[in-house]
Design a protein around this motif. Structure first.
Motif, PDB file in Angstrom:
ATOM      1  N   GLU A  89       0.804  -1.075  -0.067  1.00 10.36           N
ATOM      2  CA  GLU A  89       0.052   0.010   0.082  1.00 10.36           C
ATOM      3  C   GLU A  89       0.807   1.239  -0.034  1.00 10.36           C
ATOM      4  OE1 GLU A  89      -3.096   1.540   3.263  1.00 10.36           O
ATOM      5  OE2 GLU A  89      -3.499  -0.460   2.410  1.00 10.36           O
ATOM      6  N   ARG A  90       1.803   1.356   0.868  1.00 11.58           N
ATOM      7  CA  ARG A  90       2.742   2.407   0.791  1.00 11.58           C
ATOM      8  C   ARG A  90       3.647   2.673  -0.464  1.00 11.58           C
ATOM      9  NH1 ARG A  90       5.692   1.613   5.788  1.00 11.58           N
ATOM     10  NH2 ARG A  90       4.000   2.093   6.929  1.00 11.58           N
ATOM     11  N   ALA A 139       1.520   4.257  -3.023  1.00 13.30           N
ATOM     12  CA  ALA A 139       1.350   5.533  -2.598  1.00 13.30           C
ATOM     13  C   ALA A 139       2.563   6.576  -2.929  1.00 13.30           C
ATOM     14  CB  ALA A 139       1.049   5.821  -1.045  1.00 13.30           C
ATOM     15  N   ARG A 182       2.778   6.035  -6.903  1.00 12.58           N
ATOM     16  CA  ARG A 182       1.601   6.554  -7.722  1.00 12.58           C
ATOM     17  C   ARG A 182       1.071   5.429  -8.788  1.00 12.58           C
ATOM     18  NH1 ARG A 182       3.779  12.449  -8.055  1.00 12.58           N
ATOM     19  NH2 ARG A 182       3.050  13.475  -6.465  1.00 12.58           N
TER      20      ARG A 182
END
Length: 176
Positions: free
Chosen positions: A124-125, A128, A131
């Protein structure tokens, strides 16, 4: 060649493209960047000629970078750099996402070392931060590079304690 402190310059870093398949927050503004026109980018033959001139002046190590160098058409065939007499080390710095496809061709073309960015082991990171990227693509790329037999694979990452685990143990566990 000597720098301002009279040290020998033996290392050349060549950026072969301004393009990347990620849009990392630490590198790319939200709105992106204005891309260089094709005719404003040096040809691979021109880069080879500049590298050969630098080698004649004492450079022994060449690092190919970008953006993401593997998105440039023809970048995988690095024979024109590896064939320069006097080059002792030829490295590519990459986000690793395309190595599943290109690790073996890069090794076959004379690349001796890889420098791979690994921003986090949290999917998930990772998404983030980049992108557009996936952690699995980078991990698959690292594995492909190991299978291809590179002499040296360096992972660019920041190790820290998390979840009560030693970061070194966590990285090793995630990669194997």
């Amino acid at each position: 060649m000597l720098d301002g402190f009279a040290r020998s310059i033996t290392y050349l870093r060549i950026s072969i493209t301004d393009r990347c398949n990620y849009r990392c927050r630490y590198c790319m503004p939200d709105g992106g960047i204005e891309k260089c026109a094709h005719e404003d980018i040096c040809s691979l033959e021109g880069l080879r000629d500049m590298a050969a001139a630098a080698v004649r002046c004492g450079v022994k190590k060449i690092r190919v970078t970008g953006g993401e160098p593997l998105v440039r058409r023809g970048a995988v065939d690095c024979r024109m750099l590896s064939s320069i007499a006097g080059v002792e080390e030829l490295c590519v710095t990459t986000n690793g996402s395309l190595l599943k496809e290109f690790a073996r061709p890069l090794r076959d073309a004379g690349i001796t070392h890889l420098n791979i960015s690994l921003d986090t082991l949290n999917e998930e990171r990772f998404r983030a931060i980049t992108r557009l990227g996936t952690l699995q693509d980078t991990l698959d790329g690292i594995e492909a590079a190991e299978r291809a037999g590179f002499a040296k694979i360096k992972l660019n990452c920041v190790l820290r304690r998390f979840c009560g685990l030693n970061a070194r143990t966590s990285v090793a566990g995630a990669l194997h």
